[in-house]
Design a protein around this motif. Structure first.
Motif: not given
Length: 211
Positions: A149-154, A172-179, A183-186, A191-194
């Motif tokens: 509810a607070v972080h839907p994309e994450h 990486e392919g879905l986010l269209e970001r560098s490796p 890794r930082e996004f995941i 961290k946001k979930a904890r």
């Protein structure tokens, strides 16, 4: 109709009624999975329907780029997920910033985190011994719903990693970001979930797993 790479390539080449028929079969056999995934992320069946319909239009428009050696359903599912991420990001842009919940880095403030922890453990007694598995699962689902509810994309990306087993390359392919950025996004997803999983951590203990 058999949903093979060959039949999809043939339908794409012929276009018109052939590709329309092929996509109708996809909707009948796989549509429910696509709708459930989108609805879980968007928390709306109507919004999920819009996302899946938009994705099917993109499939129609892009089918010439499909490579016959691939799995057409996996290819279509990827387009659905791209479209879902776009919808989540658009919502984030349109939504007013929640100043009371987040700091400038998008993290929960200390006050908000404390409130979330209080919500999570409210009404959940500390178990004596092992709690029934279905009760643990119920707590996990409730925690995940609060997180989503607070972080839907994450939450959506974390679900793809944990439940669907997508590896970093797929994300990486879905986010269209560098490796590195992926890794930082995941890492940020976890961290946001904890804070939202305080009740679940209480039940399963430190060796029970990590969302």
């Amino acid at each position: 109709m058999h949903l093979s790479a060959q039949s999809f390539t043939q339908a794409c080449r012929e276009g018109g009624r052939q590709i329309e028929t092929w996509l109708r079969v996809v909707d009948r056999e796989h549509g429910a999975r696509f709708y459930r995934e989108a609805a879980a992320a968007l928390r709306s069946w109507q919004a999920a329907e819009d996302v899946v319909q938009e994705a099917m239009v993109k499939v129609w428009q892009r089918c010439a780029s499909f490579r016959s050696t691939g799995d057409p359903i996996a290819w279509i599912h990827q387009i659905v997920r791209h479209t879902l991420l776009d919808a989540l990001r658009q919502r984030a842009v349109q939504a007013p910033r929640e100043e009371a919940l987040h700091d400038d880095d998008g993290q929960l403030t200390h006050e908000a985190e404390a409130a979330v922890l209080g919500l999570s453990v409210q009404g959940v007694a500390t178990p004596e011994g092992a709690l029934a598995e279905h009760q643990v699962e119920a707590v996990f689902r409730r925690c995940f719903e609060q997180f989503a509810a607070v972080h839907p994309e994450h939450a959506t990306v974390l679900r793809w990693v944990v439940e669907d087993g997508l590896d970093n390359a797929a994300i990486e392919g879905l986010l269209e970001r560098s490796p590195g950025a992926t890794r930082e996004f995941i890492s940020q997803c976890r961290k946001k979930a904890r804070p939202f999983f305080a009740a679940w951590y209480t039940l399963v203990g430190p060796t029970g797993g990590t969302p």
